[in-house]
Design a protein around this motif. Structure first.
Motif, PDB file in Angstrom:
ATOM      1  N   SER A  98      25.437 -29.972  41.668  1.00 58.45           N
ATOM      2  CA  SER A  98      24.909 -29.665  43.022  1.00 58.45           C
ATOM      3  C   SER A  98      25.866 -28.608  43.425  1.00 58.45           C
ATOM      4  O   SER A  98      25.165 -27.489  43.665  1.00 58.45           O
ATOM      5  N   ALA A  99      27.108 -29.332  43.191  1.00 59.83           N
ATOM      6  CA  ALA A  99      27.978 -28.489  43.727  1.00 59.83           C
ATOM      7  C   ALA A  99      28.622 -27.046  42.788  1.00 59.83           C
ATOM      8  O   ALA A  99      28.953 -26.198  43.640  1.00 59.83           O
ATOM      9  N   MET A 100      28.627 -27.529  41.619  1.00 57.38           N
ATOM     10  CA  MET A 100      28.282 -25.790  41.137  1.00 57.38           C
ATOM     11  C   MET A 100      27.134 -24.753  41.539  1.00 57.38           C
ATOM     12  O   MET A 100      27.670 -23.548  41.625  1.00 57.38           O
ATOM     13  N   ARG A 101      26.316 -25.307  41.714  1.00 60.31           N
ATOM     14  CA  ARG A 101      24.866 -24.736  41.791  1.00 60.31           C
ATOM     15  C   ARG A 101      25.159 -23.966  43.371  1.00 60.31           C
ATOM     16  O   ARG A 101      25.212 -23.342  43.723  1.00 60.31           O
ATOM     17  N   ALA A 102      25.858 -24.932  44.061  1.00 64.05           N
ATOM     18  CA  ALA A 102      25.815 -24.209  45.600  1.00 64.05           C
ATOM     19  C   ALA A 102      27.172 -22.861  45.785  1.00 64.05           C
ATOM     20  O   ALA A 102      27.086 -22.142  46.757  1.00 64.05           O
ATOM     21  N   ARG A 103      27.829 -23.118  44.321  1.00 65.26           N
ATOM     22  CA  ARG A 103      29.144 -22.289  44.130  1.00 65.26           C
ATOM     23  C   ARG A 103      28.466 -20.690  43.041  1.00 65.26           C
ATOM     24  O   ARG A 103      29.666 -19.989  43.047  1.00 65.26           O
ATOM     25  N   GLY A 104      27.010 -20.805  43.346  1.00 65.77           N
ATOM     26  CA  GLY A 104      27.297 -20.158  42.685  1.00 65.77           C
ATOM     27  C   GLY A 104      27.095 -20.173  41.032  1.00 65.77           C
ATOM     28  O   GLY A 104      26.728 -19.018  40.321  1.00 65.77           O
ATOM     29  N   ALA A 105      27.123 -21.470  40.580  1.00 69.05           N
ATOM     30  CA  ALA A 105      27.699 -21.231  39.704  1.00 69.05           C
ATOM     31  C   ALA A 105      26.760 -21.910  38.272  1.00 69.05           C
ATOM     32  O   ALA A 105      26.283 -23.526  38.213  1.00 69.05           O
ATOM     33  N   ASP A 106      25.715 -21.591  38.496  1.00 68.54           N
ATOM     34  CA  ASP A 106      24.209 -21.880  37.711  1.00 68.54           C
ATOM     35  C   ASP A 106      23.825 -21.970  36.567  1.00 68.54           C
ATOM     36  O   ASP A 106      23.426 -21.011  36.246  1.00 68.54           O
ATOM     37  N   VAL A 107      24.663 -22.393  35.140  1.00 65.71           N
ATOM     38  CA  VAL A 107      24.020 -22.483  34.085  1.00 65.71           C
ATOM     39  C   VAL A 107      23.583 -22.963  33.698  1.00 65.71           C
ATOM     40  O   VAL A 107      23.764 -23.103  32.148  1.00 65.71           O
ATOM     41  N   THR A 108      23.069 -23.950  34.236  1.00 68.19           N
ATOM     42  CA  THR A 108      21.959 -24.578  33.286  1.00 68.19           C
ATOM     43  C   THR A 108      20.829 -24.538  33.025  1.00 68.19           C
ATOM     44  O   THR A 108      20.098 -23.951  34.215  1.00 68.19           O
ATOM     45  N   ASP A 109      20.142 -23.903  31.919  1.00 67.78           N
ATOM     46  CA  ASP A 109      18.593 -23.382  31.446  1.00 67.78           C
ATOM     47  C   ASP A 109      17.735 -24.798  31.959  1.00 67.78           C
ATOM     48  O   ASP A 109      16.518 -24.493  32.391  1.00 67.78           O
ATOM     49  N   ILE A 110      17.877 -26.134  31.204  1.00 66.23           N
ATOM     50  CA  ILE A 110      17.079 -27.191  31.071  1.00 66.23           C
ATOM     51  C   ILE A 110      17.580 -28.655  31.630  1.00 66.23           C
ATOM     52  O   ILE A 110      18.907 -28.766  30.979  1.00 66.23           O
ATOM     53  N   VAL A 111      17.166 -29.256  32.286  1.00 66.94           N
ATOM     54  CA  VAL A 111      17.525 -30.284  32.285  1.00 66.94           C
ATOM     55  C   VAL A 111      16.906 -31.778  31.377  1.00 66.94           C
ATOM     56  O   VAL A 111      15.268 -31.926  31.448  1.00 66.94           O
ATOM     57  N   VAL A 112      18.086 -32.533  31.130  1.00 70.49           N
ATOM     58  CA  VAL A 112      17.504 -33.821  30.211  1.00 70.49           C
ATOM     59  C   VAL A 112      17.676 -34.497  31.069  1.00 70.49           C
ATOM     60  O   VAL A 112      18.885 -35.588  31.213  1.00 70.49           O
ATOM     61  N   ILE A 113      16.400 -35.434  31.741  1.00 71.18           N
ATOM     62  CA  ILE A 113      16.901 -36.675  32.108  1.00 71.18           C
ATOM     63  C   ILE A 113      15.976 -37.955  31.411  1.00 71.18           C
ATOM     64  O   ILE A 113      15.717 -39.052  30.839  1.00 71.18           O
ATOM     65  N   VAL A 114      17.440 -38.900  31.773  1.00 70.32           N
ATOM     66  CA  VAL A 114      17.454 -40.167  30.702  1.00 70.32           C
ATOM     67  C   VAL A 114      17.221 -40.813  31.490  1.00 70.32           C
ATOM     68  O   VAL A 114      18.006 -41.148  32.619  1.00 70.32           O
ATOM     69  N   VAL A 115      16.056 -41.854  31.048  1.00 69.74           N
ATOM     70  CA  VAL A 115      15.740 -42.776  31.615  1.00 69.74           C
ATOM     71  C   VAL A 115      16.022 -44.173  30.648  1.00 69.74           C
ATOM     72  O   VAL A 115      15.219 -44.391  29.972  1.00 69.74           O
ATOM     73  N   ALA A 116      16.712 -45.681  31.184  1.00 67.38           N
ATOM     74  CA  ALA A 116      16.938 -46.517  30.006  1.00 67.38           C
ATOM     75  C   ALA A 116      15.273 -47.133  30.076  1.00 67.38           C
ATOM     76  O   ALA A 116      15.074 -47.769  31.080  1.00 67.38           O
ATOM     77  N   GLY A 117      14.613 -47.577  29.527  1.00 65.42           N
ATOM     78  CA  GLY A 117      13.012 -47.937  28.748  1.00 65.42           C
ATOM     79  C   GLY A 117      13.849 -48.945  29.829  1.00 65.42           C
ATOM     80  O   GLY A 117      12.333 -49.909  30.181  1.00 65.42           O
ATOM     81  N   ASP A 118      13.980 -50.146  29.583  1.00 61.77           N
ATOM     82  CA  ASP A 118      14.599 -51.753  29.743  1.00 61.77           C
ATOM     83  C   ASP A 118      15.023 -51.445  31.018  1.00 61.77           C
ATOM     84  O   ASP A 118      14.869 -52.568  31.914  1.00 61.77           O
ATOM     85  N   ASP A 119      14.979 -50.637  32.116  1.00 57.11           N
ATOM     86  CA  ASP A 119      15.902 -50.353  33.626  1.00 57.11           C
ATOM     87  C   ASP A 119      14.737 -49.872  34.571  1.00 57.11           C
ATOM     88  O   ASP A 119      14.580 -50.030  35.295  1.00 57.11           O
ATOM     89  N   GLY A 120      14.337 -48.602  33.420  1.00 54.06           N
ATOM     90  CA  GLY A 120      13.263 -47.708  34.964  1.00 54.06           C
ATOM     91  C   GLY A 120      13.788 -46.884  35.314  1.00 54.06           C
ATOM     92  O   GLY A 120      15.094 -46.810  35.603  1.00 54.06           O
ATOM     93  N   ILE A 121      12.553 -46.365  36.376  1.00 54.81           N
ATOM     94  CA  ILE A 121      13.403 -45.895  37.162  1.00 54.81           C
ATOM     95  C   ILE A 121      14.831 -46.077  37.930  1.00 54.81           C
ATOM     96  O   ILE A 121      13.825 -47.095  38.986  1.00 54.81           O
ATOM     97  N   ARG A 122      15.523 -45.627  38.271  1.00 57.04           N
ATOM     98  CA  ARG A 122      16.491 -45.595  39.170  1.00 57.04           C
ATOM     99  C   ARG A 122      17.543 -44.995  40.532  1.00 57.04           C
ATOM    100  O   ARG A 122      16.498 -44.479  40.979  1.00 57.04           O
TER     101      ARG A 122
END
Ligand code: GDP
Ligand code: MG
Length: 370
Positions: free
Chosen positions: A141-165
């Motif tokens: 978010s700091a990068m984004r706030a500074r106009g350095a929005d370089v990401t095109d796609i986000v991969v969200i990793v969720v551990a199958g044994d731990d779930g949403i945290r």
């Protein structure tokens, strides 16, 4: 040299006069909108606001600004830039490591990500994907706030044994706020306790509907450890990238964003820069944040010296006057005098920001002590 009023310059750049006045104030040049500024100051402002200066001729000093947008016919496909986010220990680094086929985790103190790494992974078909391994969501978010929005796609990793945290929820919120497409990688599927369906169901609570649940978000069951379904994850990233039709003009002076920087004992200041458009070459003169320099060497993510780096390519740069910060913008300029000028301007803006933010941090310091 010919001069121009702030209001007229704002008009030519299609920017708000108030924003120019504010910027001039930070430069230590308090002016009103109808006041005249000299050409050097005007040129600085123009480039700071991301516009180009077109001189009519060598003798004609009239400033003609144009919005600095690349013409359609100059655009060429570029690799997607993927940021991996998720809860701590859910396997972000391991997954990235598995994807690039080398061992990043082993080199990390205590297995915790020490910095933002940027790596480009080439597929069997020759297509490429750039991955950013973020140390935390604040950085994103700091990068984004500074106009350095370089990401095109986000991969969200969720551990199958731990779930949403908590940090999974944070990652989802950041991705949505940034309006980026997400792909959910349900990791650690090699573990007997992992339950992917439970994760898919739990995601509904946070308005993330994966395809199997009737939504549009792609998900994939993976294991960084047993290398399960890595091809499938890559395919989903490629599919998403195709939809985005990512392009950039490689044939222009380079612009990029710092993803990490440090002082290297042997090599001096080193910055990893993600090129966003244009092609960065050895010998290029540049400004990066408040620093400037001339590219002495370019080193790719495999430690190999290269001569040039085009759009979406992460590259280490040597030859910087000092250590820039993450999210600083790198801009190639025409000569060293100009580089110093722009760098000095940026340094004054940073100094100004520090001065004005001092009371706020003192106040928060006191309230923390209470
Ligand atoms: P990060 O904090 O999200 O970057 O997580 P790491 O990549 O550092 O992984 C945290 C721990 O989970 C490490 O001990 C990894 O070896 C382990 N781990 C990561 N991915 C997997 C996986 O797919 N299966 C199993 N069994 N363990 C994994
Ligand atoms: Mg990590």
């Amino acid at each position: 040299p010919e001069a121009i009023t702030v209001a007229e310059l704002a008009n030519r750049m299609a920017e708000r006069t108030a924003d120019l006045v504010k910027s001039l104030f930070k430069m230590g040049t308090p002016v009103t909108s109808n006041q005249v500024i000299d050409q050097d100051t005007a040129e600085l402002l123009v480039s700071e606001f991301g516009h180009n200066i077109r001189r009519v001729s060598e003798s004609d000093v009239d400033i003609v600004t144009e919005v600095d947008v690349d013409e359609d016919e100059t655009l060429q496909p570029r690799a997607p830039v993927v940021t991996i986010m998720g809860h701590v220990d859910h396997g972000k680094t391991s997954l990235l490591d598995a994807l690039r086929g080398t061992d990043v985790v082993a080199g990390e103190a205590g297995g915790i990500t020490q910095h933002i790494g940027a790596y480009m992974v080439t597929q069997k078909d020759g297509s490429q994907i750039t991955f950013l391994d973020t140390p935390g969501h604040e950085a994103f978010s700091a990068m984004r706030a500074r106009g350095a929005d370089v990401t095109d796609i986000v991969v969200i990793v969720v551990a199958g044994d731990d779930g949403i945290r908590p940090q999974t929820i944070e990652a989802i919120n950041h991705t949505k706020a940034a309006n980026k497409p997400m792909i959910v990688a349900i990791n650690k599927m090699d573990k007997p306790g992992s339950n992917a369906q439970k994760v898919r169901e739990a995601l509904l609570q946070y308005d993330v509907q994966v395809e199997a649940m009737g939504g549009e978000v792609q998900d994939v069951e993976v294991s960084a450890t047993s290398k399960l379904n890595l091809d499938e994850l890559i395919e989903k990233i490629q599919l998403q990238a195709e939809i985005l039709e990512l392009t950039a003009n490689p044939d222009r002076p380079a612009e990029g964003v710092v993803v990490e920087a440090q002082l290297d004992k042997g090599r001096g200041p080193v910055a990893t820069v993600l090129v966003r458009r244009g092609t960065l070459k050895t010998g290029d003169i540049f400004v990066v944040g408040p620093e400037s320099g001339k590219v002495r060497a370019l080193v790719d993510d495999k430690g190999k010296q290269i001569k040039s780096a085009g759009p979406s390519v992460p590259v280490e740069i040597l030859g910087i006057s000092g250590v820039p910060s993450a999210a600083d913008q790198l801009t190639v300029v025409e000569n060293e005098a100009r580089a110093r000028e722009v760098a000095a301007y940026r340094a004054s803006v940073i100094q100004q920001k520090r001065t004005t933010s001092a009371p706020a941090s003192l106040e928060s310091m006191f309230s923390a002590l209470r």
